[in-house]
Design a protein around this motif. Structure first.
Motif, PDB file in Angstrom:
ATOM      1  N   VAL A 383       0.823  -1.220   0.000  1.00 60.03           N
ATOM      2  CA  VAL A 383       0.000   0.000   0.000  1.00 60.03           C
ATOM      3  C   VAL A 383       0.855   1.267   0.000  1.00 60.03           C
ATOM      4  O   VAL A 383       0.585   2.193  -0.777  1.00 60.03           O
ATOM      5  CB  VAL A 383      -0.992  -0.015   1.181  1.00 60.03           C
ATOM      6  CG1 VAL A 383      -1.715   1.328   1.293  1.00 60.03           C
ATOM      7  CG2 VAL A 383      -2.004  -1.138   1.002  1.00 60.03           C
ATOM      8  N   PRO A 384       1.900   1.386   0.844  1.00 57.74           N
ATOM      9  CA  PRO A 384       2.739   2.593   0.761  1.00 57.74           C
ATOM     10  C   PRO A 384       3.307   2.817  -0.641  1.00 57.74           C
ATOM     11  O   PRO A 384       3.387   3.960  -1.103  1.00 57.74           O
ATOM     12  CB  PRO A 384       3.859   2.309   1.773  1.00 57.74           C
ATOM     13  CG  PRO A 384       3.230   1.403   2.773  1.00 57.74           C
ATOM     14  CD  PRO A 384       2.306   0.529   1.977  1.00 57.74           C
ATOM     15  N   LEU A 385       3.671   1.746  -1.323  1.00 54.36           N
ATOM     16  CA  LEU A 385       4.222   1.895  -2.666  1.00 54.36           C
ATOM     17  C   LEU A 385       3.167   2.416  -3.641  1.00 54.36           C
ATOM     18  O   LEU A 385       3.425   3.337  -4.427  1.00 54.36           O
ATOM     19  CB  LEU A 385       4.763   0.549  -3.138  1.00 54.36           C
ATOM     20  CG  LEU A 385       5.658   0.562  -4.374  1.00 54.36           C
ATOM     21  CD1 LEU A 385       6.925   1.373  -4.119  1.00 54.36           C
ATOM     22  CD2 LEU A 385       6.018  -0.861  -4.766  1.00 54.36           C
ATOM     23  N   GLY A 405       4.444  -1.076   8.873  1.00 47.94           N
ATOM     24  CA  GLY A 405       3.903  -2.375   8.507  1.00 47.94           C
ATOM     25  C   GLY A 405       4.658  -3.524   9.160  1.00 47.94           C
ATOM     26  O   GLY A 405       4.051  -4.525   9.567  1.00 47.94           O
ATOM     27  N   LEU A 406       5.973  -3.393   9.280  1.00 48.94           N
ATOM     28  CA  LEU A 406       6.762  -4.426   9.963  1.00 48.94           C
ATOM     29  C   LEU A 406       6.350  -4.547  11.427  1.00 48.94           C
ATOM     30  O   LEU A 406       6.228  -5.650  11.970  1.00 48.94           O
ATOM     31  CB  LEU A 406       8.249  -4.092   9.852  1.00 48.94           C
ATOM     32  CG  LEU A 406       8.871  -4.184   8.458  1.00 48.94           C
ATOM     33  CD1 LEU A 406      10.303  -3.657   8.481  1.00 48.94           C
ATOM     34  CD2 LEU A 406       8.856  -5.621   7.957  1.00 48.94           C
ATOM     35  N   VAL A 407       6.135  -3.402  12.058  1.00 54.18           N
ATOM     36  CA  VAL A 407       5.675  -3.416  13.456  1.00 54.18           C
ATOM     37  C   VAL A 407       4.286  -4.034  13.543  1.00 54.18           C
ATOM     38  O   VAL A 407       3.989  -4.865  14.411  1.00 54.18           O
ATOM     39  CB  VAL A 407       5.675  -1.988  14.041  1.00 54.18           C
ATOM     40  CG1 VAL A 407       5.082  -1.986  15.453  1.00 54.18           C
ATOM     41  CG2 VAL A 407       7.092  -1.426  14.057  1.00 54.18           C
ATOM     42  N   GLY A 441      -2.422  -7.011  10.414  1.00 51.01           N
ATOM     43  CA  GLY A 441      -1.663  -5.990  11.135  1.00 51.01           C
ATOM     44  C   GLY A 441      -0.722  -5.237  10.222  1.00 51.01           C
ATOM     45  O   GLY A 441      -0.613  -3.998  10.296  1.00 51.01           O
ATOM     46  N   ALA A 442      -0.044  -5.956   9.331  1.00 51.11           N
ATOM     47  CA  ALA A 442       0.887  -5.318   8.395  1.00 51.11           C
ATOM     48  C   ALA A 442       0.154  -4.367   7.465  1.00 51.11           C
ATOM     49  O   ALA A 442       0.597  -3.236   7.223  1.00 51.11           O
ATOM     50  CB  ALA A 442       1.622  -6.388   7.593  1.00 51.11           C
ATOM     51  N   THR A 447      -0.816   1.105   5.938  1.00 52.47           N
ATOM     52  CA  THR A 447      -1.764   2.023   5.301  1.00 52.47           C
ATOM     53  C   THR A 447      -2.026   3.234   6.180  1.00 52.47           C
ATOM     54  O   THR A 447      -2.011   4.386   5.707  1.00 52.47           O
ATOM     55  CB  THR A 447      -3.088   1.298   5.003  1.00 52.47           C
ATOM     56  OG1 THR A 447      -2.838   0.157   4.180  1.00 52.47           O
ATOM     57  CG2 THR A 447      -4.069   2.220   4.308  1.00 52.47           C
ATOM     58  N   ALA A 448      -2.269   2.997   7.473  1.00 49.19           N
ATOM     59  CA  ALA A 448      -2.581   4.093   8.386  1.00 49.19           C
ATOM     60  C   ALA A 448      -1.418   5.072   8.493  1.00 49.19           C
ATOM     61  O   ALA A 448      -1.617   6.305   8.461  1.00 49.19           O
ATOM     62  CB  ALA A 448      -2.937   3.535   9.762  1.00 49.19           C
ATOM     63  N   ALA A 449      -0.206   4.572   8.618  1.00 49.98           N
ATOM     64  CA  ALA A 449       0.954   5.455   8.758  1.00 49.98           C
ATOM     65  C   ALA A 449       1.174   6.290   7.502  1.00 49.98           C
ATOM     66  O   ALA A 449       1.422   7.508   7.575  1.00 49.98           O
ATOM     67  CB  ALA A 449       2.201   4.628   9.068  1.00 49.98           C
TER      68      ALA A 449
END
Length: 466
Positions: A383-385, A405-407, A441-442, A447-449
């Protein structure tokens, strides 16, 4: 060794070799080798998406999901396999316009978000595609051994060698040409084998008593959870398949790209639904599904003996069509990292990358756990990409979103267990089974960040990265 399996596999591979070698352009340049730029129609692209996306895995995974989890999860798998093509239909034209001379996903990532994101996307793409390549070659060896009772490692070498010859010689055009024929062959054989095994007599009651059937369907919440997991995992991972991105620039036009992507999505979903339905049929007939379970082959083993040869051709076509795309895609990824790359360098990259892959596949080792980890890592970055297509997304948002996403991949299970280490272990899938919490979670955290940073970005920042 029985000559029939050798003749069947050999005949199919020789036909693919002939088609691939004939497809080479007379004036091949590096760009032509990597992209076949602007040359492909919608129908050719659609068939190529189908052939490239399917692999020997469809003879294992969808039937097992259909047999043990049921139609809801199978529908999720079909949607997950089709969705990347629909994403390409949406974002592919925008990326073509942004980078008309582009050749790879990493070039877009670097141009939009900088070197750190480009390097991370490169690693994710290579990890996923190498796992895919190794798994496909391992699978053809296993299928030949399962259907013939003979050592299947010769098939690993044969498929790797033949696809390597025509891919290294003709580049993406050779892969596209063979894909077209392989796609029609796959559709015909899937339909034919499906009709034959459906009409084959059911096993006698004694065999059913000796080997109880798998459950026809899991409870609805389980099915929904598996379906959602598969949608996230399959979609995210396939967005890092460089072979698909090459076809963005190979398309004759944006319209051809969009229509081809839709054709690939529909046919892929239909093929997975058909094969998965055969898994449900095997469960309903009470066939011994094996350990590990292989419902499709349980049906084939109860079909007439003459069905084995077409199934072998089907398996070879499935593997070859995905392997040649992966070979071409990985070579393009590696070559586009160097400004002074040459056509000879691209060909050598294609050859050399196969050495460790064949070595692992020759051993018959499972890469399933590594595959799942690669899928999860792709889910942290997808999603960030893609949000880079939104002009408001600042350059730093993708990198921070991927870190979030890793977190997010670790946090759900760590929170549930009250232990960070348990969250880390769960995110590596020790039971070789994908679970929803890490993937959800990822996806949510990344996406949220990224969206938060985009919304907080000052109004003057949309042009960043141009």
């Amino acid at each position: 060794m029985n000559a029939l399996p050798i003749a069947t596999v050999g005949g199919a591979l020789l036909a693919f070799l002939w088609v691939g070698l004939r497809a080479r352009s007379a004036d091949t340049t590096l760009d032509e080798y990597l992209t076949a730029r602007g040359s492909q129609s919608a129908t050719t692209l659609g068939l190529s998406f189908l052939a490239s996306g399917l692999g020997a895995w469809i003879l294992f995974v969808p039937p097992e999901i259909g047999a043990f989890v049921g139609p809801v999860a199978l529908a999720g798998y079909a949607i997950g396999a089709a969705l990347p093509f629909l994403v390409l239909a949406w974002c592919g034209p925008a990326i073509r316009r942004r980078m008309p001379a582009g050749r790879s996903l990493t070039e877009y990532a670097g141009e939009r978000f900088g070197g750190a994101v480009r390097g991370w996307v490169l690693l994710l793409s290579l990890l996923y595609m190498l796992c895919f390549l190794t798994a496909e070659l391992t699978a053809i060896g296993g299928i030949v051994a399962l259907l013939t009772g003979q050592d299947g490692r010769w098939a690993v070498l044969a498929v790797a060698a033949v696809t390597l010859i025509y891919t290294a010689w003709g580049g993406l055009r050779a892969s596209l040409a063979t894909d077209r024929w392989q796609a029609w062959l796959l559709l015909a054989l899937l339909a034919w084998v499906g009709a034959v095994v459906v009409q084959a007599p059911a096993p006698p009651p004694a065999s059913t008593a000796a080997a109880p059937s798998a459950p026809a369907a899991a409870p609805l919440p389980v099915g929904l959870s598996v379906a959602l997991t598969l949608v996230i995992a399959v979609t995210a991972a396939n967005l890092f398949h460089q072979g698909y991105w090459q076809r963005i620039w190979a398309a004759h036009s944006e319209r051809a790209l969009q229509r081809g992507a839709w054709l690939g999505a529909v046919t892929t979903a239909a093929a997975i639904a058909l094969v998965g339905g055969l898994g449900m049929l095997a469960a309903q007939q009470g066939l011994p599904l094996g350990t590990p379970p292989v419902p499709f082959f349980a049906l084939v083993q109860h079909a007439p003996d003459w069905v084995v040869a077409p199934v072998l051709v089907l398996a070879v076509a499935l593997v070859a069509s995905s392997v040649d795309t992966l070979q071409s895609g990985i070579a393009a990824l590696l070559v586009t990292q160097r400004r002074q790359a040459s056509l000879a360098g691209a060909r050598w990259a294609t050859v050399l990358l196969m050495v460790p892959v064949v070595a692992v596949a020759w051993q018959g080792l499972s890469v399933l756990r590594l595959f799942l980890v690669a899928d999860l890592l792709c889910a942290t970055a997808a999603v960030p990409l893609l949000l880079g297509l939104w002009r408001r997304t600042p350059r730093h948002a993708a990198l921070i979103g991927m870190a979030a996403g890793l977190v997010g991949a670790v946090l759900p299970d760590a929170w549930a267990a009250g232990n960070l280490w348990q969250g880390l272990v769960a995110a590596t899938f020790p039971a070789n089974v994908p679970t929803l919490a890490p993937f959800a979670g990822a996806l949510i955290a990344s996406t949220a960040a990224t969206l938060t940073l985009a919304w907080l970005a000052p109004a003057r920042e949309p042009a960043a990265g141009r």
